[in-house]
Design a protein around this motif. Structure first.
Motif, PDB file in Angstrom:
ATOM      1  N   LYS B 269       4.640  17.870  19.677  1.00  0.00           N
ATOM      2  CA  LYS B 269       4.096  17.688  18.305  1.00  0.00           C
ATOM      3  C   LYS B 269       3.070  16.849  18.109  1.00  0.00           C
ATOM      4  O   LYS B 269       2.138  17.320  17.312  1.00  0.00           O
ATOM      5  N   ALA B 273      -0.802  17.510  16.722  1.00  0.00           N
ATOM      6  CA  ALA B 273      -1.505  17.334  15.552  1.00  0.00           C
ATOM      7  C   ALA B 273      -2.608  16.575  15.470  1.00  0.00           C
ATOM      8  O   ALA B 273      -3.409  16.640  14.490  1.00  0.00           O
ATOM      9  N   LYS B 274      -2.877  15.979  16.589  1.00  0.00           N
ATOM     10  CA  LYS B 274      -4.182  15.524  16.757  1.00  0.00           C
ATOM     11  C   LYS B 274      -5.412  16.235  17.018  1.00  0.00           C
ATOM     12  O   LYS B 274      -5.251  17.174  17.834  1.00  0.00           O
TER      13      LYS B 274
END
Lengths: 230, 283, 221
Positions: B269, B273-274
């Motif tokens: 995750k 997210a980046k």
């Protein structure tokens, strides 16, 4: 940066001059490795040459096989052998010593041949005269053989020194930080291999030329007849 | 005599005449039928198995993504980690799949895809952790300690950032040398947590330092984000791959690959997210 | 894995080693003649170029040359695949050393031969190929034999530019099995056996040459 010296990648010239001190430190490692390796080669080679002359067939044959084996197999593989196998037997030498040992071992096979040639070149008559004069083996070698041998073997031994200098970069493969090792690290960090590698090549050129010139000089000033050891 | 010389030189010149090509496009790769990738033999990020095929987080995902793009054959080159980017720039392969950390310096040289994985740091030490190390900074505290690091890897920057001196660092060529180096010449090996855990599994007399604290650099604990590297000029191929990768990340197959190699769901995750633009800018 | 299972990958590597060695020896031989002849040519440009090439390749380490051609050259746009790079670098190195052998042997042909050739109105080219060369080649063979063995040993370095030769396979095997002693011993034996074959071939060539060209048939027979 490395060893406290920052490199400056703004221009090729700036880059080249800024990594010079770093490569200089590598040069010292190179020279040290060659010096230690050469010393080992000179001593070990003499031992091998003398053992080869032993009257015990098993010894002389074993040494002959060993020498031929070391001469005809790559330094790199011998180096890997020493670096990875010795620790399995409990002998953990620092990488530098392992490298110098590998160089010394490989070149001892060459120097032993040079010594053999030098010894064999001494006329038979001298050996016989020595026996007639009841000289001990020590006196024979110290006062007759070795003094005459030295001028004859200096050219070949000198060439092997130059060769050894050129083989020291192989040591970078077992973490020794010589010039090539440092150049590769600089290349990986800056993504520019061209400047560091070219610099290493450019440093080696005068190094080997100077070394060769030095050896020619020594050849010339050595008395042809021999150097008395006493 | 001069004629012979001229023929000789001409023959030589002809032999030397190869090299150089233009940018790779998706169509070119499709018509060639295969794509050339590189990995650095570091379990589990990308490595060669005994039968000569490549496996690992990078290669497995790359093979799956290329399949979705219609390219069924991926050939692999194994090359030392530090030479992945130079080799890529030298056109020796089309992409690098070693989960290299997406750092601003690397972004200046190559184009990274969106991050594929995220991972922290780790230390491999002799069994029993005789020097009682828990983080990189511990090595800096004792100048007699030596730590090994793979050439070209970021770990050396983290080590230096926490105060480890250059003469304490042994630079090895490949991850595979780490085991024997820690057993004999170094007190520790600094690499990613997964690399260290895999080495600890396979080696005797070594263990992974647990608990381990990630080194703190610039006020934040270090977290790495790995991605695939392409040449900037191969924009067409890169765009196609990146798009397919982002699609693939949403599938269950993708999660299965990553978790099978030991990555946790949180790290997956975190990677999603980046985005690569931020990472290249250093955020 | 037992040591017998090591043999298969090592043999694959040995094949590559032999191919690279033979190719670079052959190519190096050609370069040696071209450069050696250029070096003693009366044309200053030719001999200058040859001198520079020989000095450059004899004065710098092979590993530096390999890395330079493999990592540095691509940065200015010229890139070859690993095997081509390896063969090319090895050929250039062997060629540089070989050129000195060729030059030495050609210069060692007795001056009387050159004078006789001039007296008989032979052209320089004819003198070179039909008078000097046949005599010189015999002199060159022992040195070429040594260069061939040296070349074989040098091929081990191409493993460092990702060529899957014998040394590269040994390294992979060692990484997987951690059995350094057996793997490296087998590898050293492998190189030794290849070296023995190489020496045999070189001695065979030398023998053939001795029986042939150097002794032109008696003009009266």
């Amino acid at each position: 940066m490395m060893y406290g010296y920052e490199w400056d990648t703004s221009s090729t010239l700036a880059f080249a001059t800024s990594i010079l001190p770093i490569l200089g430190i590598g040069l010292i490692v190179t020279l040290k490795a060659a010096a230690v390796g050469y010393a080992i080669a000179l001593v070990l080679g003499l031992v091998l040459a003398l053992l080869r002359r032993s009257r015990v067939k098993a010894v002389s044959w074993a040494v002959a096989c060993f020498t031929e084996f070391v001469r005809d197999t790559p330094l790199l593989v011998q180096l890997f052998f020493l670096y990875y196998v010795l620790p399995d037997f409990g002998i953990v030498l620092p990488a530098f010593m392992t490298g110098a040992l590998a160089l010394g071992l490989q070149y001892s096979a060459y120097t032993s041949e040079v010594y053999r040639g030098g010894i064999n070149a001494i006329p038979r008559g001298q050996w016989e005269a020595a026996t007639a004069l009841n000289l001990t083996r020590l006196q024979l070698y110290r006062d007759i053989v070795i003094p005459q041998m030295i001028p004859r073997i200096v050219p070949s031994l000198g060439n092997y020194l130059v060769s050894m200098l050129k083989e020291t970069p192989v040591l970078s493969v077992v973490t020794v930080l010589d010039m090539l090792g440092l150049a590769n690290i600089i290349g990986e960090r800056t993504f520019d291999y061209l400047v560091p590698l070219s610099m290493v090549g450019l440093i080696f050129l005068p190094l080997t030329l100077t070394c060769s010139a030095l050896i020619h000089f020594i050849e010339r000033i050595l008395p042809k007849a021999g150097i008395p050891l006493r | 005599m001069h004629k012979t010389l001229c023929y000789g030189i001409a023959a030589l010149a002809l032999a030397v005449g190869m090299g150089g090509a233009s940018a790779l496009t998706l169509d070119e790769v499709k018509s060639a039928g295969y794509v050339q990738g590189a990995t650095a033999n570091e379990v589990p990020y990308g490595y060669m198995k005994e039968d000569g095929t490549a496996a690992g987080i990078g290669p497995d995902v790359a093979i799956a993504v290329f399949k979705r793009m219609g390219i069924n054959e991926v050939n692999w080159t194994v090359t030392p980690f530090g030479t992945l980017i130079p080799g890529l720039k030298a056109r020796r392969f089309a992409f690098a799949a070693a989960e290299q950390n997406i750092s601003p310096e690397r972004c200046k040289q190559v184009t990274f895809t969106e991050p594929n994985s995220s991972y922290g740091e780790g230390l491999l030490v002799k069994k029993g952790n005789p020097k009682k190390l828990t983080t990189y900074a511990d090595i800096a505290k004792d100048p007699s300690l030596k730590v090994a690091v793979v050439s070209g890897a970021n770990n050396i920057d983290f080590l230096r950032a926490v105060g480890v001196k250059d003469n304490q660092i042994i630079i090895i060529q490949a991850n595979a040398d780490a085991l024997s180096t820690v057993q004999t010449r170094a007190d520790a090996y600094a690499a990613t947590e997964l690399t260290v855990s895999k080495l600890a599994e396979g080696g005797k007399d070594v263990e992974q330092v647990k608990p381990f604290t990630d080194p703190v650099v610039n006020g934040k604990p270090v977290r790495n984000y790995g991605g695939f590297a392409f040449r900037p000029e191969d924009k067409d191929l890169y765009d196609a791959f990146n798009k397919a990768l982002v699609e693939f990340r949403k599938t269950d197959d993708y999660k299965k690959i990553l978790t099978s190699y030991g990555l946790s769901e949180e790290s997956i995750k975190a990677a999603a997210a980046k985005n690569v633009a931020d990472l290249c800018a250093g955020k | 894995m037992t040591w017998i299972q090591y043999l298969a990958p090592l043999l694959k590597g040995a094949q590559i080693t032999i191919v690279i060695s033979l190719a670079s020896i052959a190519l190096g031989g050609i370069i040696a003649f071209v450069a050696g002849i250029a070096r003693i040519s009366s044309n200053p440009i030719l001999s200058g170029i040859a001198f520079t090439y020989i000095a450059l390749f004899r004065g710098t380490p092979l590993l530096v040359q390999l890395f330079w051609f493999y990592y540095a050259l691509p940065l200015i746009g010229i890139s070859f695949d690993p095997i081509t790079t390896g063969i090319m670098t090895l050929s250039l190195l062997t060629g540089a050393f070989g050129a000195e052998v060729v030059r030495g042997a050609l210069l060692a042909v007795p001056p009387a031969q050159h004078e006789a050739a001039r007296a008989l109105n032979f052209s320089k080219s004819y003198t070179l190929w039909h008078i000097s060369m046949p005599q010189a080649i015999i002199e060159m063979m022992p040195a070429f034999g040594n260069l061939a063995i040296q070349n074989l040993k040098d091929t081990a370095l191409v493993s460092l530019i990702s060529i899957a030769d014998l040394t590269f396979q040994a390294q992979s095997l060692r990484n997987i099995t951690l059995d350094s002693a057996t793997v490296y011993t087998l590898t050293l034996l492998g190189y030794f056996i290849i070296a023995l074959f190489l020496m045999f071939i070189m001695r065979f060539i030398e023998m053939k040459l001795r029986r042939g060209a150097a002794f032109p048939r008696d003009a009266h027979s």
